[in-house]
Each structure stands twice: as structure tokens, then as C-alpha cells.
Enzyme design. Structure first.
Site, PDB file in Angstrom:
ATOM      1  N   VAL A  11     -13.461   9.336 -39.285  1.00 45.52           N
ATOM      2  CA  VAL A  11     -14.576   9.919 -40.021  1.00 45.52           C
ATOM      3  C   VAL A  11     -14.087  10.618 -41.293  1.00 45.52           C
ATOM      4  CG1 VAL A  11     -16.386  11.675 -39.900  1.00 45.52           C
ATOM      5  CG2 VAL A  11     -16.022  10.124 -37.984  1.00 45.52           C
ATOM      6  N   ASP A  30      -4.824  17.335 -42.590  1.00 44.06           N
ATOM      7  CA  ASP A  30      -4.631  16.981 -41.181  1.00 44.06           C
ATOM      8  C   ASP A  30      -3.400  17.706 -40.668  1.00 44.06           C
ATOM      9  OD1 ASP A  30      -5.999  14.401 -39.484  1.00 44.06           O
ATOM     10  OD2 ASP A  30      -4.221  15.362 -38.625  1.00 44.06           O
ATOM     11  N   LYS A  35      -0.166  11.337 -41.185  1.00 41.68           N
ATOM     12  CA  LYS A  35      -1.421  10.970 -41.869  1.00 41.68           C
ATOM     13  C   LYS A  35      -1.452  11.533 -43.286  1.00 41.68           C
ATOM     14  CE  LYS A  35      -4.207  10.426 -37.718  1.00 41.68           C
ATOM     15  NZ  LYS A  35      -5.460  10.605 -37.012  1.00 41.68           N
ATOM     16  N   GLU A 161     -17.471   2.090 -36.812  1.00 46.88           N
ATOM     17  CA  GLU A 161     -16.065   1.737 -37.056  1.00 46.88           C
ATOM     18  C   GLU A 161     -16.003   0.253 -37.356  1.00 46.88           C
ATOM     19  OE1 GLU A 161     -13.025   2.922 -34.256  1.00 46.88           O
ATOM     20  OE2 GLU A 161     -13.779   4.971 -34.240  1.00 46.88           O
ATOM     21  N   CYS A 268     -49.114  -2.576 -14.111  1.00 49.03           N
ATOM     22  CA  CYS A 268     -48.074  -3.566 -14.447  1.00 49.03           C
ATOM     23  C   CYS A 268     -46.645  -3.038 -14.432  1.00 49.03           C
ATOM     24  CB  CYS A 268     -48.361  -4.177 -15.814  1.00 49.03           C
ATOM     25  SG  CYS A 268     -49.860  -5.150 -15.814  1.00 49.03           S
ATOM     26  N   LYS A 324     -54.518   5.742 -18.314  1.00 52.29           N
ATOM     27  CA  LYS A 324     -54.428   5.977 -19.757  1.00 52.29           C
ATOM     28  C   LYS A 324     -55.827   6.142 -20.343  1.00 52.29           C
ATOM     29  CE  LYS A 324     -53.617   1.199 -21.234  1.00 52.29           C
ATOM     30  NZ  LYS A 324     -52.643   0.294 -21.818  1.00 52.29           N
TER      31      LYS A 324
HETATM   32  N1  LIG Z   1     -14.944   7.337 -34.968  1.00 50.04           N
HETATM   33  C1  LIG Z   1     -16.215   7.157 -35.255  1.00 50.04           C
HETATM   34  O1  LIG Z   1     -16.664   6.049 -35.541  1.00 50.04           O
HETATM   35  C2  LIG Z   1     -17.175   8.310 -35.270  1.00 50.04           C
HETATM   36  C3  LIG Z   1     -18.476   8.101 -35.728  1.00 50.04           C
HETATM   37  C4  LIG Z   1     -19.348   9.173 -35.787  1.00 50.04           C
HETATM   38  C5  LIG Z   1     -18.931  10.432 -35.375  1.00 50.04           C
HETATM   39  N2  LIG Z   1     -17.671  10.599 -34.911  1.00 50.04           N
HETATM   40  C6  LIG Z   1     -17.284  11.959 -34.545  1.00 50.04           C
HETATM   41  O2  LIG Z   1     -16.524  12.515 -35.619  1.00 50.04           O
HETATM   42  C7  LIG Z   1     -15.473  13.344 -35.112  1.00 50.04           C
HETATM   43  C8  LIG Z   1     -14.129  12.815 -35.570  1.00 50.04           C
HETATM   44  O3  LIG Z   1     -13.953  11.498 -35.027  1.00 50.04           O
HETATM   45  P1  LIG Z   1     -12.704  10.595 -35.446  1.00 50.04           P
HETATM   46  O4  LIG Z   1     -12.886   9.293 -34.757  1.00 50.04           O
HETATM   47  O5  LIG Z   1     -12.519  10.612 -36.929  1.00 50.04           O
HETATM   48  O6  LIG Z   1     -11.507  11.430 -34.733  1.00 50.04           O
HETATM   49  P2  LIG Z   1      -9.942  11.211 -34.866  1.00 50.04           P
HETATM   50  O7  LIG Z   1      -9.352  11.677 -33.576  1.00 50.04           O
HETATM   51  O8  LIG Z   1      -9.633   9.832 -35.369  1.00 50.04           O
HETATM   52  O9  LIG Z   1      -9.528  12.214 -36.021  1.00 50.04           O
HETATM   53  C9  LIG Z   1      -9.552  13.601 -35.921  1.00 50.04           C
HETATM   54  C10 LIG Z   1      -8.435  14.154 -36.788  1.00 50.04           C
HETATM   55  O10 LIG Z   1      -8.524  15.579 -36.836  1.00 50.04           O
HETATM   56  C11 LIG Z   1      -7.218  16.075 -36.924  1.00 50.04           C
HETATM   57  N3  LIG Z   1      -7.211  17.519 -36.610  1.00 50.04           N
HETATM   58  C12 LIG Z   1      -7.363  18.118 -35.410  1.00 50.04           C
HETATM   59  N4  LIG Z   1      -7.286  19.460 -35.550  1.00 50.04           N
HETATM   60  C13 LIG Z   1      -7.120  19.715 -36.858  1.00 50.04           C
HETATM   61  C14 LIG Z   1      -6.982  20.910 -37.626  1.00 50.04           C
HETATM   62  N5  LIG Z   1      -6.993  22.135 -37.070  1.00 50.04           N
HETATM   63  N6  LIG Z   1      -6.813  20.814 -38.962  1.00 50.04           N
HETATM   64  C15 LIG Z   1      -6.793  19.585 -39.526  1.00 50.04           C
HETATM   65  N7  LIG Z   1      -6.902  18.420 -38.865  1.00 50.04           N
HETATM   66  C16 LIG Z   1      -7.061  18.484 -37.545  1.00 50.04           C
HETATM   67  C17 LIG Z   1      -6.432  15.206 -35.952  1.00 50.04           C
HETATM   68  O11 LIG Z   1      -5.035  15.240 -36.200  1.00 50.04           O
HETATM   69  C18 LIG Z   1      -7.028  13.832 -36.246  1.00 50.04           C
HETATM   70  O12 LIG Z   1      -6.289  13.133 -37.249  1.00 50.04           O
HETATM   71  C19 LIG Z   1     -15.674  13.373 -33.592  1.00 50.04           C
HETATM   72  O13 LIG Z   1     -16.486  14.457 -33.269  1.00 50.04           O
HETATM   73  C20 LIG Z   1     -16.383  12.072 -33.319  1.00 50.04           C
HETATM   74  O14 LIG Z   1     -17.140  12.144 -32.127  1.00 50.04           O
HETATM   75  C21 LIG Z   1     -16.780   9.575 -34.866  1.00 50.04           C
END
Ligand SMILES: NC(=O)c1ccc[n+]([C@@H]2O[C@H](COP(=O)([O-])OP(=O)(O)OC[C@H]3O[C@@H](n4cnc5c(N)ncnc54)[C@H](O)[C@@H]3O)[C@@H](O)[C@H]2O)c1
Length: 438
Positions: A11, A30, A35, A161, A268, A324
Site C-alpha cells: 500500500v 520503513d 526496502k 494487488e 419462495c 411484505k
Molecule cells: N496489500 C493490499 O493489497 C492492501 C489493500 C488494502 C489495504 N491494505 C491494508 O493496508 C495496510 C498495509 O498493507 P501492506 O500489504 O502494504 O502491508 P506490508 O506488510 O506489505 O507493509 C507494511 C510495511 O510497514 C512497515 N512498518 C511497520 N512498522 C513501521 C514503522 N514503525 N515505521 C515505518 N514502517 C513500518 C513494514 O516494515 C512493512 O514494510 C494493512 O492494514 C492492510 O490490511 C492492504
């Protein structure tokens, strides 16, 4: 705008690169140094269509850079997007540890820098997480007040994704949960040039919308797969069935049946679900979703009984009995089932349904009522007022204009709304009103 993006996973990385390409000045952060180094080297830390070229380009132009230092990034930006992970704990609960840690770090940096920062949470989190858990952390670390000294918004991510860069520039929608209008304005400005409808809603609603979407997507896939398995067992091509199914934009792929209300019934739906599930079981096809639709419906009906019980009142009124509006058909009416459950528990019940009263008068359905439901027939009241005068608590299961016009506001019997009355939004704040699922 100068934007910091915390978390460079799927994200964060896509948000950072796309916002940079739209002309914002972006710093990605990050805790994972690999990364950070990849982004600074113009390479993507995730595999996604188009993300490699995009990161190479925005890093080359200087629109995007990365660091492992939250403090530096927050202090160098006026908007912070939080994109850290929120995985499941072993018991299924939401892990908010990363969110809490990063929010503490943001709060400390905002306190040091001064000025109004807008903190935008993109991570998926349960309703209440932002206002009850994260805002108090921000207020503690900044010493300020949310919505006054700093902005807060929830801006869930709906990208898929695999095609997330394409989806970013052509999103299905933009949802902005805003603590105050100024916070929402900042998020809206961030995506200013993007197409798609923008919804500005309260913060907990934005958190819940993400769950509604994902639960529905999972439910749709499970439904289609179960139906496919039943079709296969019955020698039918499921794709032929679903091609026709999805072509129906009036009742199937449409907003129909998607507003919380009362339990379903009628001659139904219950019958056909029962026989489909029976056919699946006979063919040894497991269909847990389809098999649980009727139990779910029954539990929903029970919520109405539980609400009555919770009031502690004994004299109960019920408006509506047929399954209904506009019909006197009582077969498998969920309101008949509700009346029977209340009757069985010994409540002093009066029922009014103008269609049913009329059919009694003119003889239609009379036999059904008098032979199958004699215990309910004697509870039928001919007028709305008779029920209102009798009841300490009234269940409303009809939109009959005569009933709607007579319903009291704030005084008289307590109201349990089974159908989301047309004025439910204002009634929700009145004492003596209870919605079944809103
Ligand atoms: N992957 C998807 O397609 C998707 C879609 C919609 C929503 N989300 C939501 O978005 C959020 C992120 O998902 P993601 O798939 O990108 O997760 P991810 O695990 O790929 O990435 C999260 C990143 O955050 C970093 N991180 C953790 N703590 C940190 C800190 N204190 N400071 C800086 N960086 C830190 C981690 O190292 C990691 O690289 C989640 O809540 C997920 O549910 C994901």
C-alpha cells in the site's frame, strides 16, 4: 504537498510512488533498511505491474526518496499517510501494534515541529480504532487536541494487488473519514485530479466501509464457488448459470437487498434455499455459506425478540404481519414468526396490519388466519390507535402511511424499528427509539 508515507509495503509503496508522480513531494519511511535502500536506488520493494518504472522515474526526478527515520519524514511534511501492516493475531483479532508504535513516533515528531500536521490512516482497522486508540496516542504525544492542533483522517485503500498502480489512477471510489472538515479537505486535495466518486463520512464509517467491501468480496467468491460445486454435482455448467445471473442488473448485481432491515420470508426464498441445500447435501457437496443463510436469518429475527426482552416491558404492539407491503400473504412471513416467538414467551401482544384486517373482513385468507393462526387472529387490532394505546413497546414492521403518520416522537410507547423508518436518521437520536441493525 509535502507528504510522508509510513510503511513501504504494497500500500505504502504504491501510494508513495503514485502521489510523487502526481507532483507531490514524497518521503517514504520503513523500518526495513532493505526496502529503504531499494527505493533510494530507484527500485521497487514489491512486485506490481508498472511500479518498477514509476519508482525509477520519481526517484530520478527527486519527487520520492526514502528513509528509516519517522521523525525526519514527519518533520519534513505537512501530511502523513500511515500504511503499516495490521495483520491477524493468532486468535483472529486485529494486531494494532505497528499502528500504535508508528503513531507514537508521529506524535513525538509533530510535537517537536509544531504547526498543523494531518495524519491520514490508510491501514485497514476496525471501527473505533482511530478515535479510541490512535487519536488518544496522538493527543498524548503532541499535547494537542485532534481536529484543532492537528488533523486526523481515515482513507482506506481499495486497490487490488497486481493492478494497484492502474487502480490508483482509476479508483473505484475515494473514501475520506474525516474528524473535521479541514482534515478531509487535505485528503481530498491530495487526490484532486483523480476520477471516481469521493465519499466524505465520519471516521468510524470509513473504517467500516473497508470491512464491508472485503467481507462482501469474500462472500461473493464463496457463494459463486459453492453454487458452482452444486451445479457441477447436478450436471449443470455453472458458468452458463452465472453468466445469466450477473447479467441481471436489477435484482442480482444491484443495490437490491443490500440495506439492513428485517429478516426475509415469503413463499419462495426459505423454501428454495432449503431445497438447494438439501440437494447439495444429498450430492455430498459441502455448502457452509448456503447452509447458514436460513440460520442467519433466524438469528436476525431473534434480535428483535431480544430487543423487546431488554426493555423489560410486557405489553407489546406489532405493526405489520404479512411478509411484505401490499400483500396479505402470511405464509412464511417473518413477522408471523416474530409474533409467534413473542406470543410463546407470554407477551401481551396486539397486532395491526391493514392488509390482513381487510382480508379478514372480505373473507380472503380468513381461513388461513383462523385455522392456522387462531392464537394470532385474536390479537389482531383493527386500528393503529388501538395498538398504540395498548403497547408499552411497539415493533414497526410496515411502511403503511397510516402507521407512519401515527408513530409518536419521544413520548408514548418505545419504538423498535424493524425496517429503517423513513425518518430513522433523526429518530436515532431520540430517546425511546431503537433500530434493529442501525
Ligand atoms: N496489500 C493490499 O493489497 C492492501 C489493500 C488494502 C489495504 N491494505 C491494508 O493496508 C495496510 C498495509 O498493507 P501492506 O500489504 O502494504 O502491508 P506490508 O506488510 O506489505 O507493509 C507494511 C510495511 O510497514 C512497515 N512498518 C511497520 N512498522 C513501521 C514503522 N514503525 N515505521 C515505518 N514502517 C513500518 C513494514 O516494515 C512493512 O514494510 C494493512 O492494514 C492492510 O490490511 C492492504
Amino acid at each position: 504537498m509535502r507528504v510522508s508515507v509510513l510503511g513501504l509495503g504494497y500500500v505504502g509503496c504504491v501510494s508513495a510512488a503514485c502521489l510523487a508522480s502526481m507532483g507531490h513531494e514524497v518521503i517514504g519511511v520503513d523500518v526495513n533498511q532493505v526496502k529503504v535502500d531499494l527505493v533510494n536506488g530507484g527500485k521497487a520493494p514489491v512486485v506490481e505491474e508498472r511500479i518498477g518504472e514509476l519508482i525509477a522515474e520519481v526517484v530520478r526526478t527527486g519527487a520520492l526518496r526514502a528513509t528509516d527515520d519517522v521523525r525526519e519524514a514527519v518533520m519534513g511534511s505537512e501530511v502523513t499517510l500511515v500504511c503499516v501492516g495490521t495483520p491477524s493475531e493468532p486468535n483472529g483479532s486485529l494486531c494494532t501494534t505497528y499502528l500504535e508504535r508508528v503513531t507514537e513516533q508521529i506524535g513525538a515528531a509533530v510535537a517537536e515541529r509544531g504547526g498543523r500536521q494531518t495524519v491520514v490512516f490508510r491501514s485497514t482497522m476496525l471501527p473505533g480504532t482511530c478515535l479510541n486508540l490512535l487519536v488518544p496516542i496522538l493527543e498524548k504525544y503532541t499535547g494537542g487536541t485532534a481536529g484543532v492542533d492537528f488533523g486526523v483522517a481515515v482513507n482506506p485503500e481499495f486497490l487490488r494487488e497486481g493492478t494497484s498502480v492502474r487502480d490508483f489512477f482509476d479508483p473505484p471510489k475515494t473514501v475520506i473519514g474525516e474528524l473535521d472538515p479541514a482534515s478531509g479537505d487535505v485528503v481530498a486535495a491530495l487526490y484532486d485530479d483523480l476520477p471516481g466518486e469521493v465519499f466524505r463520512v465520519p471516521v468510524p464509517a470509513a473504517e467500516a466501509i473497508k470491512y464491508a467491501d472485503n467481507a462482501f468480496h469474500g462472500l461473493k467468491i464463496g457463494f459463486a464457488n459453492e453454487l458452482g460445486a452444486v451445479c457441477q454435482a447436478l450436471g449443470v455448467d455453472s458458468h452458463q448459470v452465472m453468466d445469466v445471473f450477473v447479467a441481471d442488473r436489477k435484482l442480482n448485481i444491484s443495490p437490491a437487498y443490500l440495506r439492513p432491515g428485517f429478516a426475509f420470508g415469503g413463499s419462495c426464498l426459505p423454501k428454495d434455499l432449503r431445497s438447494l441445500v438439501h440437494a447439495a447435501h444429498r450430492a455430498d457437496v459441502s455448502v457452509p455459506i448456503l447452509a447458514h443463510v436460513l440460520p442467519s436469518n433466524s438469528d436476525h429475527l431473534q434480535r428483535a425478540v431480544d430487543l423487546v426482552e431488554r426493555t423489560g416491558k410486557r405489553r407489546v404492539g406489532l405493526f405489520g404481519l404479512s411478509f411484505k407491503p401490499g400483500t396479505d400473504d402470511l405464509r412464511e412471513s417473518p413477522l408471523v414468526e416474530l409474533a409467534e416467538r413473542l406470543f410463546g414467551k407470554g407477551y401481551d401482544l396486539r397486532i395491526h396490519d391493514s392488509n390482513v384486517s381487510l382480508s379478514r373482513l372480505i373473507g380472503a385468507n380468513r381461513e388461513y388466519i383462523e385455522t392456522r393462526l387462531p392464537h394470532l387472529a385474536q390479537l389482531l387490532a383493527d386500528s393503529v390507535d388501538e395498538v398504540l394505546e395498548h403497547a408499552e413497546v411497539c415493533l414497526v414492521g410496515t411502511r403503511d402511511p397510516a402507521v407512519l403518520a401515527a408513530l409518536p416522537h419521544g413520548e408514548g410507547p418505545l419504538l423498535i424499528d424493524l425496517i429503517r423508518l423513513p425518518d430513522a436518521e433523526t429518530r436515532r437520536t431520540e430517546t425511546g427509539y431503537m433500530g434493529l441493525a442501525w
